[in-house]
Scaffold this active site. Structure first.
Site, PDB file in Angstrom:
ATOM      1  N   TYR A 186       8.024  10.678  27.722  1.00 61.60           N
ATOM      2  CA  TYR A 186       7.042   9.450  27.830  1.00 61.60           C
ATOM      3  C   TYR A 186       7.508   9.067  29.245  1.00 61.60           C
ATOM      4  O   TYR A 186       8.021   9.450  30.041  1.00 61.60           O
ATOM      5  CB  TYR A 186       6.695   8.592  26.851  1.00 61.60           C
ATOM      6  CG  TYR A 186       5.740   9.313  25.991  1.00 61.60           C
ATOM      7  CD1 TYR A 186       5.036  10.432  25.788  1.00 61.60           C
ATOM      8  CD2 TYR A 186       6.217   9.065  24.035  1.00 61.60           C
ATOM      9  CE1 TYR A 186       4.039  11.060  24.822  1.00 61.60           C
ATOM     10  CE2 TYR A 186       6.012   9.731  23.297  1.00 61.60           C
ATOM     11  CZ  TYR A 186       5.559  10.530  23.468  1.00 61.60           C
ATOM     12  OH  TYR A 186       4.473  11.360  22.388  1.00 61.60           O
ATOM     13  N   ARG A 233      13.659   1.970  23.363  1.00 58.52           N
ATOM     14  CA  ARG A 233      14.066   2.891  23.121  1.00 58.52           C
ATOM     15  C   ARG A 233      14.455   4.028  23.520  1.00 58.52           C
ATOM     16  O   ARG A 233      13.314   4.145  24.488  1.00 58.52           O
ATOM     17  CB  ARG A 233      12.566   3.067  21.983  1.00 58.52           C
ATOM     18  CG  ARG A 233      12.992   4.563  21.047  1.00 58.52           C
ATOM     19  CD  ARG A 233      12.030   4.703  20.219  1.00 58.52           C
ATOM     20  NE  ARG A 233      12.789   5.432  18.396  1.00 58.52           N
ATOM     21  CZ  ARG A 233      12.334   5.741  17.688  1.00 58.52           C
ATOM     22  NH1 ARG A 233      11.095   6.995  18.084  1.00 58.52           N
ATOM     23  NH2 ARG A 233      13.002   6.117  17.068  1.00 58.52           N
TER      24      ARG A 233
END
Length: 365
Positions: A186, A233
């Protein structure tokens, strides 16, 4: 045998009851229109609140951050109210829950962006990547992503502001902290990894430049909510959604050192977890451990035994169990007592109703 998973641990300002994490998992159940969290989602998370930490499914920080139909957002008043249902339900059962803040970048399609072209670090299309769309005309389904627009510096500044506001919104919605999604191909990952970033300005080229957006977004999250309520993350070795780095060990040890400087609560490593995926080398994990002194979470192909071993040998502090949590709302109890695990139905993972979300029973002896 799994005792290590059931030791309490301090995470930022919180004392957690165990070291089991329910990691973020997209379930695409938000109410339409408006991508609003709902009572069904509140029930789902509450059922799993025996985890030491729950991290919400990825929640888009803005309309342009959305990659998949029916995923929740955290930018509108209605979305904030919807998330309050969820956090109140989790807290009622003694759970601790962080919101995962998500901008998908190029992993999207105009049908999910009100006709806009997706944005990314560069004008590179993610190859062989599909996203779930609902254009209101045909049946919802998967389509190929399109070529993104390379972000201007103004675009970058806007996204940093959107992350800041999303973190404030998460606090208003009752979350205990936020996790920055910088993994799995992403937007943040599109800047970090060498093969998806062809920029020639201060956000591209050398490693320091490729890590600059990560640095600035973490800085603004810490400014918004405090370092002890921020996690990040990362996915060093995954090639999900088409992002690859030429030298992942060098890149991600540098990223871990950067996170250490911000004093954040935890670093969450998503390991590759498909069937024949390579293991993350132990030497790499040791280097990450040396670079980052606070809580490290690993998530991947873990069971109770492997998770306990990772904690006992000092590589991990907490372990995320993804898909096992789908069909086992009482997963910590099952791990603790060695009860058999139920298997989830893959056909009900994304979209739909309570079926395959809240109807998995707890274990009965």
């Amino acid at each position: 045998m799994n005792d290590a998973l059931f030791q309490p641990i301090k995470l930022g300002p919180y004392q957690l009851k165990n070291r089991i994490v329910m990691p973020p998992m997209t379930r695409s159940r938000a109410s339409q229109p408006g991508d609003i969290p709902n009572q069904m989602m509140a029930t789902y998370y509450q059922q799993r609140s025996s985890a030491g930490l729950i991290v919400s499914e990825g929640t888009q920080i803005s309309p342009m951050g959305k990659g998949y139909a029916f995923t929740p957002g955290i930018f509108s008043d209605a979305q904030i109210r919807g998330w309050k249902l969820v956090t109140e339900a989790v807290h009622a059962k003694g759970g601790i829950m962080f919101a995962q803040l998500w901008h998908v970048g190029r992993v999207s399609h105009p049908d999910n962006l009100a006709g806009e072209q997706p944005i990314s670090s560069s004008t590179l299309t993610a190859e062989n990547v599909k996203v779930y769309v609902d254009n209101g005309e045909q049946q919802p389904g998967f389509v190929d992503v399109v070529e993104p627009r390379s972000m201007t510096v103004d675009d970058i500044e806007l996204v940093i502001q959107e992350f800041h506001q999303a973190a404030l919104n998460a606090m208003e919605a009752g979350f205990d902290g936020v996790e920055l999604h910088a993994a799995n191909g992403y937007l943040l990952n599109q800047f970090i990894d060498s093969e998806s970033n062809q920029r020639v300005d201060e956000y591209g080229g050398n490693l320091e430049n490729r890590l600059r957006l990560l640095d600035r977004v973490v800085e603004t999250l810490v400014d918004a909510v405090g370092a002890g309520k921020v996690g990040v993350r990362l996915a060093p070795l995954t090639s999900l959604n088409g992002t690859v780095d030429a030298n992942p060990q060098q890149t991600y040890v540098a990223a871990a050192e950067l996170l250490e400087r911000h004093n954040i609560a935890y670093m969450h490593i998503a390991e590759v977890d498909w069937e024949d995926a390579p293991e993350t080398p132990e030497i790499f994990k040791r280097a990450l451990r040396k670079a980052f002194s606070r809580v490290i979470i690993y998530a991947g192909r873990y069971d109770g035994e492997k998770g306990s071993a990772a904690i006992n040998n000092g590589l991990a502090d907490m372990i995320g169990f993804g898909r096992p949590f789908v069909a086992n709302p009482d997963l910590p109890e099952r791990i603790k007592h060695g009860y058999p695990l139920a298997v989830h139905n893959p056909d009900t993972l994304f979209g739909g109703n309570e079926t395959g979300l809240t109807d998995y029973p707890v274990y009965q002896q």
